[in-house]
Design a protein around this motif. Sequence first.
Motif, PDB file in Angstrom:
ATOM      1  N   ASP A 488     -54.195 -14.232 -21.145  1.00  0.00           N
ATOM      2  CA  ASP A 488     -55.551 -14.352 -21.679  1.00  0.00           C
ATOM      3  C   ASP A 488     -56.540 -13.641 -20.747  1.00  0.00           C
ATOM      4  N   ALA A 489     -56.040 -12.535 -20.166  1.00  0.00           N
ATOM      5  CA  ALA A 489     -56.889 -11.710 -19.303  1.00  0.00           C
ATOM      6  C   ALA A 489     -58.036 -11.139 -20.132  1.00  0.00           C
ATOM      7  N   LYS A 490     -59.123 -10.796 -19.448  1.00  0.00           N
ATOM      8  CA  LYS A 490     -60.264 -10.213 -20.150  1.00  0.00           C
ATOM      9  C   LYS A 490     -60.554  -8.843 -19.550  1.00  0.00           C
ATOM     10  N   PRO A 491     -60.998  -7.904 -20.364  1.00  0.00           N
ATOM     11  CA  PRO A 491     -61.269  -6.573 -19.820  1.00  0.00           C
ATOM     12  C   PRO A 491     -62.389  -6.645 -18.773  1.00  0.00           C
ATOM     13  N   ALA A 492     -62.235  -5.890 -17.691  1.00  0.00           N
ATOM     14  CA  ALA A 492     -63.247  -5.883 -16.645  1.00  0.00           C
ATOM     15  C   ALA A 492     -64.217  -4.718 -16.833  1.00  0.00           C
ATOM     16  N   PHE A 536     -59.548  -1.444 -34.636  1.00  0.00           N
ATOM     17  CA  PHE A 536     -58.422  -1.523 -33.701  1.00  0.00           C
ATOM     18  C   PHE A 536     -57.513  -0.299 -33.879  1.00  0.00           C
ATOM     19  N   SER A 537     -57.201   0.037 -35.130  1.00  0.00           N
ATOM     20  CA  SER A 537     -56.272   1.146 -35.379  1.00  0.00           C
ATOM     21  C   SER A 537     -56.828   2.448 -34.820  1.00  0.00           C
ATOM     22  N   LYS A 538     -58.129   2.618 -34.955  1.00  0.00           N
ATOM     23  CA  LYS A 538     -58.763   3.825 -34.436  1.00  0.00           C
ATOM     24  C   LYS A 538     -58.668   3.822 -32.895  1.00  0.00           C
ATOM     25  N   PHE A 539     -58.981   2.693 -32.324  1.00  0.00           N
ATOM     26  CA  PHE A 539     -58.910   2.555 -30.870  1.00  0.00           C
ATOM     27  C   PHE A 539     -57.494   2.864 -30.373  1.00  0.00           C
ATOM     28  N   TYR A 540     -56.531   2.315 -31.083  1.00  0.00           N
ATOM     29  CA  TYR A 540     -55.145   2.488 -30.679  1.00  0.00           C
ATOM     30  C   TYR A 540     -54.699   3.939 -30.828  1.00  0.00           C
ATOM     31  N   HIS A 541     -55.216   4.572 -31.849  1.00  0.00           N
ATOM     32  CA  HIS A 541     -54.895   5.970 -32.090  1.00  0.00           C
ATOM     33  C   HIS A 541     -55.508   6.860 -31.009  1.00  0.00           C
ATOM     34  N   ASP A 542     -56.747   6.557 -30.640  1.00  0.00           N
ATOM     35  CA  ASP A 542     -57.465   7.400 -29.679  1.00  0.00           C
ATOM     36  C   ASP A 542     -57.070   7.154 -28.228  1.00  0.00           C
ATOM     37  N   ASN A 543     -56.558   5.983 -27.953  1.00  0.00           N
ATOM     38  CA  ASN A 543     -56.244   5.631 -26.561  1.00  0.00           C
ATOM     39  C   ASN A 543     -54.769   5.253 -26.461  1.00  0.00           C
ATOM     40  N   HIS A 544     -54.016   6.047 -25.702  1.00  0.00           N
ATOM     41  CA  HIS A 544     -52.576   5.800 -25.670  1.00  0.00           C
ATOM     42  C   HIS A 544     -52.239   4.741 -24.639  1.00  0.00           C
ATOM     43  N   ILE A 545     -52.290   3.522 -25.120  1.00  0.00           N
ATOM     44  CA  ILE A 545     -52.170   2.384 -24.200  1.00  0.00           C
ATOM     45  C   ILE A 545     -50.841   2.413 -23.445  1.00  0.00           C
ATOM     46  N   GLU A 551     -53.412   2.008 -14.073  1.00  0.00           N
ATOM     47  CA  GLU A 551     -52.987   0.619 -14.327  1.00  0.00           C
ATOM     48  C   GLU A 551     -54.148  -0.303 -14.691  1.00  0.00           C
ATOM     49  N   ALA A 552     -55.299  -0.114 -14.025  1.00  0.00           N
ATOM     50  CA  ALA A 552     -56.449  -0.993 -14.290  1.00  0.00           C
ATOM     51  C   ALA A 552     -56.920  -0.807 -15.730  1.00  0.00           C
ATOM     52  N   LYS A 553     -56.946   0.460 -16.130  1.00  0.00           N
ATOM     53  CA  LYS A 553     -57.385   0.768 -17.483  1.00  0.00           C
ATOM     54  C   LYS A 553     -56.411   0.161 -18.501  1.00  0.00           C
ATOM     55  N   LYS A 554     -55.152   0.361 -18.235  1.00  0.00           N
ATOM     56  CA  LYS A 554     -54.126  -0.157 -19.147  1.00  0.00           C
ATOM     57  C   LYS A 554     -54.239  -1.682 -19.285  1.00  0.00           C
ATOM     58  N   LYS A 555     -54.482  -2.321 -18.158  1.00  0.00           N
ATOM     59  CA  LYS A 555     -54.605  -3.781 -18.162  1.00  0.00           C
ATOM     60  C   LYS A 555     -55.801  -4.216 -19.020  1.00  0.00           C
ATOM     61  N   ASP A 556     -56.915  -3.514 -18.858  1.00  0.00           N
ATOM     62  CA  ASP A 556     -58.113  -3.855 -19.642  1.00  0.00           C
ATOM     63  C   ASP A 556     -57.875  -3.634 -21.141  1.00  0.00           C
ATOM     64  N   TRP A 557     -57.186  -2.558 -21.439  1.00  0.00           N
ATOM     65  CA  TRP A 557     -56.932  -2.264 -22.852  1.00  0.00           C
ATOM     66  C   TRP A 557     -56.015  -3.308 -23.479  1.00  0.00           C
ATOM     67  N   LEU A 558     -55.008  -3.706 -22.717  1.00  0.00           N
ATOM     68  CA  LEU A 558     -54.105  -4.738 -23.243  1.00  0.00           C
ATOM     69  C   LEU A 558     -54.857  -6.053 -23.442  1.00  0.00           C
ATOM     70  N   ALA A 559     -55.755  -6.337 -22.495  1.00  0.00           N
ATOM     71  CA  ALA A 559     -56.541  -7.574 -22.635  1.00  0.00           C
ATOM     72  C   ALA A 559     -57.413  -7.477 -23.886  1.00  0.00           C
ATOM     73  N   LEU A 560     -57.951  -6.318 -24.137  1.00  0.00           N
ATOM     74  CA  LEU A 560     -58.819  -6.146 -25.302  1.00  0.00           C
ATOM     75  C   LEU A 560     -58.040  -6.327 -26.608  1.00  0.00           C
ATOM     76  N   ILE A 561     -56.871  -5.710 -26.693  1.00  0.00           N
ATOM     77  CA  ILE A 561     -56.151  -5.841 -27.967  1.00  0.00           C
ATOM     78  C   ILE A 561     -55.569  -7.242 -28.128  1.00  0.00           C
ATOM     79  N   SER A 562     -55.301  -7.877 -27.009  1.00  0.00           N
ATOM     80  CA  SER A 562     -54.801  -9.239 -27.101  1.00  0.00           C
ATOM     81  C   SER A 562     -55.891 -10.150 -27.694  1.00  0.00           C
ATOM     82  N   PHE A 563     -57.120  -9.959 -27.239  1.00  0.00           N
ATOM     83  CA  PHE A 563     -58.192 -10.786 -27.805  1.00  0.00           C
ATOM     84  C   PHE A 563     -58.480 -10.383 -29.257  1.00  0.00           C
ATOM     85  N   THR A 564     -58.346  -9.104 -29.538  1.00  0.00           N
ATOM     86  CA  THR A 564     -58.532  -8.647 -30.925  1.00  0.00           C
ATOM     87  C   THR A 564     -57.537  -9.356 -31.829  1.00  0.00           C
TER      88      THR A 564
END
Length: 583
Positions: A488-492, A536-545, A551-564
């Motif tokens: 339940d991490a949150k994007p920083a 979400f689909s657009k975000f996922y398409h534009d950003n290759h998680i 690593e920090a970016k990847k972590k934030d992105w995963l936190a974002l899609i998890s909350f989505t």
Amino acid sequence: MKTITQILTEKVSDAFEKCGYDRALGAVFVSDRMDLCQFQCNGSFAAAKQYKKAPFIIAEEIKNVLSDDPDFEKVEVAKPGFINMTMTDEYLVKLLAETADDAHIGIPQVGCGDTIVMDYGGPNVAKPLHIGHLRSAIIGESLKRLARECGYNVVSDVHLGDWGLQIGLVIAELEERNPEWDCFKEDFKDGKVPELTADMLNEIYPFASKKSKENEEFKAKAHKFTADLQNGRPGYIAVWKEILRVSINDLKGNYEKLGVDFDYWYGESDADKYIDELVSILTDKGLLYKSEGAMVVDVAEESDKAPMPPVIIKKSDNSSIYATTDLATIIQRNRDFAPKKIWYVVDKRQDLHFTQVFRCARKAELVPADTELELLGFGTMNGSDGKPYKTRDGGVMKLSDLIETVTNAAAEKLRTSEFVSAEDHSEIAKRVGIAAVKFGDLINHRSKDYIFDIDKFLSFEGKTGTYLLYTVSRINSILKKTNTENSDAKPAKLYTDAERELILAILLTGDVFRHAIDEKAPNYVCENAYKLAVIFSKFYHDNHILGETDEAKKKDWLALISFTRKLILKHLEILAIEPVENM
Ligand code: ARG
């Protein structure tokens, strides 16, 4: 927690006040031109009239105050006086974290614990549950869940049609077929009644109904049986109880398949004990009078444009009708639950009936003046010919057959999916099929008619339940691959435009829920679930998680899609749609 527009309205209202204007001018709306700004306030125009100044000047003053607030990335005045605002990414990320930590994930608690009695479902005992009752169940269930999420205390009551002519018809027909049964004897006191089955009832009701249309004598008999039942003849009560037992069992099974449930299984018959009281209230208030042998109450008002017949309380044979039981039920509900609101999710073609009932209830003061009585009427589900949906042979489709049809269609669609294992196939097909039907219904404003089109509803593209389940399953697989399913991490931090768009859509969800509950319309929940899925689909398409090396970016992105995912799942839960793990 407050919604984002409420939070920003407070900031802007403070600014208006600080400049010497009325706070009420600070209302903030989401912008319809996100490319120009995120939020807008048009208060300068009303202020201009009130304070006799140019709107532009006022807007400039407000802008100067707001510019000192570090949460605003940009405040601009557009001629002739619009205030356009964009928030900083840091601020959006901070609000996202607050939303994720909020016990209600940002859903505004507007209900304040007030009680609503919700009357939906409304199936008729002895008749099979059909498509006509499907909408009531689907819309009612989701409104109940929405109201609960928004902090209301909701009491749901199925309000079975168990006291009317349909029972008289069935009992009369049973008597014609089995005159030797003890329960039909004049002196029957108590004792056993032969067991009935759902199949028997499914056959007997349409038969008896048809017969009553062709045979006057039988029709009169069914009416007499109905009146005798309502007047408590022991033998008929005994058969009626058996009919009720079989019917309720069958109904419960069907509702369970749809994820629909009720706190109370009261029926029209449960109102019977309040009818004497109803009659004496109406009599004491001088409202009840005799007309053509029946006892009626006038409910017409001077401003009525269409004829408004009096409401019949007792027919000449002393039997009660639909309106009688609805009025008596209002007494019961008021006494048992003291609700602030009673909502009826019923076919809008019953509008006249409810207008009569509500007017009579007001005249008789059956509820306090501030108790809301409202019909949330719904439109018809039509076939491709634009007429009420029928089976191929022209009959009314039974709900159980419908569930089978959509499950089969979904199974066919999923046949080639590599993500669906053979053992899960039938369960997933069932969920996808029911999701398709429910979303296909709920995406339309409840008051509208719509066309039942299973191919369209099952499509992987567009506003469909299938697309939503598919989107959730995609997020599931990303989280699974990265072992972050339970985080339940949150994007920083926020890095990209698509990400900002997604966060804004998440933050605006609280306002959507508010609107949906104000309008009592689950279609706004559907629209928002779809919007989140698309963004979400657009975000996922534009950003290759998965391939991201930072690593920090990847972590934030995963936190974002998890909350989505969590938020989309909350939408589905409110719509009473069950997700699938993969498909
Ligand atoms: N049994 C009714 C019907 O099939 C619906 C009941 C709706 N609720 C009510 N309180 N009248 O039309």
